[in-house]
Each structure stands twice: as structure tokens, then as C-alpha cells.
Write a protein that holds these residues in place. Sequence first.
Motif, short mmCIF file in Angstrom:
data_model
loop_
_atom_site.label_atom_id
_atom_site.label_comp_id
_atom_site.label_asym_id
_atom_site.label_seq_id
_atom_site.Cartn_x
_atom_site.Cartn_y
_atom_site.Cartn_z
N GLY A 1 42.80 33.13 59.88
CA GLY A 1 42.55 31.93 60.67
C GLY A 1 43.79 31.17 61.07
N ASN A 2 44.94 31.47 60.44
CA ASN A 2 46.19 30.81 60.82
C ASN A 2 46.71 31.29 62.17
OD1 ASN A 2 47.44 30.86 57.41
ND2 ASN A 2 46.23 29.31 58.44
N MET A 3 46.14 32.38 62.66
CA MET A 3 46.67 33.01 63.87
C MET A 3 45.74 32.78 65.06
SD MET A 3 47.40 36.54 61.88
CE MET A 3 48.14 36.42 60.23
N VAL A 4 46.35 32.59 66.22
CA VAL A 4 45.54 32.56 67.43
C VAL A 4 44.98 33.95 67.65
CG1 VAL A 4 46.85 30.66 68.45
CG2 VAL A 4 47.55 33.02 68.90
N ALA A 5 43.94 34.06 68.48
CA ALA A 5 43.17 35.30 68.57
C ALA A 5 44.03 36.51 68.91
CB ALA A 5 42.05 35.14 69.59
N ARG A 6 44.92 36.37 69.89
CA ARG A 6 45.71 37.54 70.30
C ARG A 6 46.63 38.01 69.16
NH1 ARG A 6 47.95 33.17 72.85
NH2 ARG A 6 50.17 32.76 72.48
N THR A 7 47.19 37.06 68.40
CA THR A 7 48.05 37.42 67.28
C THR A 7 47.25 38.04 66.16
OG1 THR A 7 49.49 35.56 67.85
CG2 THR A 7 49.81 36.55 65.69
N ALA A 8 46.05 37.51 65.90
CA ALA A 8 45.19 38.07 64.86
C ALA A 8 44.80 39.51 65.20
CB ALA A 8 43.94 37.21 64.70
#
Length: 328
Positions: free
Chosen positions: A167-174
Amino acid sequence: MGVVRSLRQVDADDAGVDIAFRADVHAGLAQKQKAIPARWFYDATGSALFEDITALPEYYPTRSETDLLTRHAPDIAAAIGPARAVVELGSGSSTKTPLLLDAIEPSAYVPVDISGDFLRDSADALAVRFPKLPIYPVEADFTQRVDLPREICPLPKLGFFPGSTIGNMVARTAIDLLRNWRATLGDGSLMLIGVDRIKAIGVLELAYDDPAGVTAAFNLNLLERINRELGGDIPVENFGHRAIWDDVHARIEMHLVAACDVDFTIDGRAYHMAKGETIHSENSHKYGPRDASLLLRAGGWTPLATWDDADPAFALILAEATEFRSAP
């Protein structure tokens, strides 16, 4: 068998400063909305403060996830099977990791964490509790490419990504991270991942802005770390902690807020912040069931089972590495 050896995969300059840390700080402070990636919270002090946060009554994620691991241990173990090498993204806590290791009879344990001191301390503590388990600590940024110890390469693997750190990451990074670990863990691998659910705003904001001020100290330690490691002279006393819910992005945001106009230098480079200006230091995205499933599938993982009856709402999802296909 205990801790077999420790691998270090962090690039540092001649003074021992993490090169990526320096680059991220300067790049982030040059942006219109200043921002520093949340992974830099976790030096030895930050890691210890986060362990304190997990014990707070307002911080439900650790309590909820631990409850799920405890109550559903037999079902989780049956779904995973024995003799897998567990690769944990982020150093194991004193509570959650032993619950998993006790349940599934692993063949090896590989904790991957960017904080070397905290990583080694955690590995040593687990070695005492599991003296026959081979443990291979890897000091590395798990958001980047990580080379696994050669000893576990032929073993079936289970990625363990607890705490809703995704959850710490924005969707593209996740999605990039999930794809990267899909490739690293390989065919036949599984992933057990913790995902936080959307819930009442008051519950969320208290979890990230506790009355005791532990989360504030954790956030402010990022500035202290910059001063310690990058020769900064940031007046930390002139900054405060803020946690707010962003409904558009379904996330809690943490910010470091300038209480007055401030000037400071880092590595000799000058910066100015006006009163009220912020450094965006963390996101914590929350996911509904369909959102989490879509995220995993986009990252190359097919959900197999979900345990999500915790209160407050939290989910543990077991997913399988999906075979890459060139067509639907």
C-alpha cells in the motif's frame, strides 16, 4: 543451523552513504510537491520506531494481520504446503514471521531488508527460535532487483509480503514490484501478501497519527536521518507531522509540514521551504477485494485464497505465479 551468511546488495559511496538515498532526497526536494520515498524511513532508528508503532492500540494492521495468521494457520499451511523457502520482503517482525514459519515447515528463510542493522538483529533473533532453519539475510532494497542466495535457487519458494507494505506504492510501482518478484521467485512460486481494506476515516487517521506521537517521531526521523547521513542542517524542530485521508486515491498520506519559513542545506545544496509547505513522505493505499485481485493479476499473480475476517478489516491473500501468455 541459524544465520548462514549475509549478502549485501546496497551501493554506497566512499563514506558509506547509500547512493540511492542521496539521489532520491535531492530529486524529491527539487519537485514542486516535495516528496521522499517511504523506504528511506527504515534506518535502524526508523525500524525500531516502526516496531513501536505496531504495538500501539490505534495501529490495527499488525494486530489484524497477526490475528489472521494465528486463527487460520492450519488452512494457510495446507494451502502453501511444506518445504518452501520463505523470502520475506522487509525484515520479519518478532510476531508475524514466527507464526508463519511455525505453521509451514519451511526449508529456508530469506529476509530482505534495506536496513542492515535491523535485518541482522531480526535474523539473529529468529535463528535462536529456529536453530535448525537455514537463514540467509539479504541487505537490499526489495523495490529493486534482488539476487537471491544460490542455496535456495532450486527450492520451491513462497514470497511473504506482510504489513500491507504494498500500500505504500502507487499502483504502477506496486505492479512493477509484483512483476519483478514474479520473475525473481520463478515458476511454481507462491506469494502471501497482506492488504489493508478501506474503512472509517477516523480509524485510518488515528492509525497514522497516534496521540502518543510515535508515528510523528517516525516521520520526523526521516529528516534526522538526512542530517545524520547526508550532512544536512534541517531544523527538524520547525517541522510537524500530518496524516490525511485522500478519498480520490483511497489512501492515507503522511507529510512533513514546515511550521515556518525554513532554509537548510544537504550536501552543501541549499533548499527553502515556505510556511505550510510539505514533504510528502508516505502513502498507505487501501484496497477493496476487487481492487486487490486486479492489482495482483496485473503483477503476474493469480489469487488462490483470501483470509479477511479480521476486525478492523484486513486481508491475507495467497497468490500463485501466473504463467506468462502472449494472448488472452
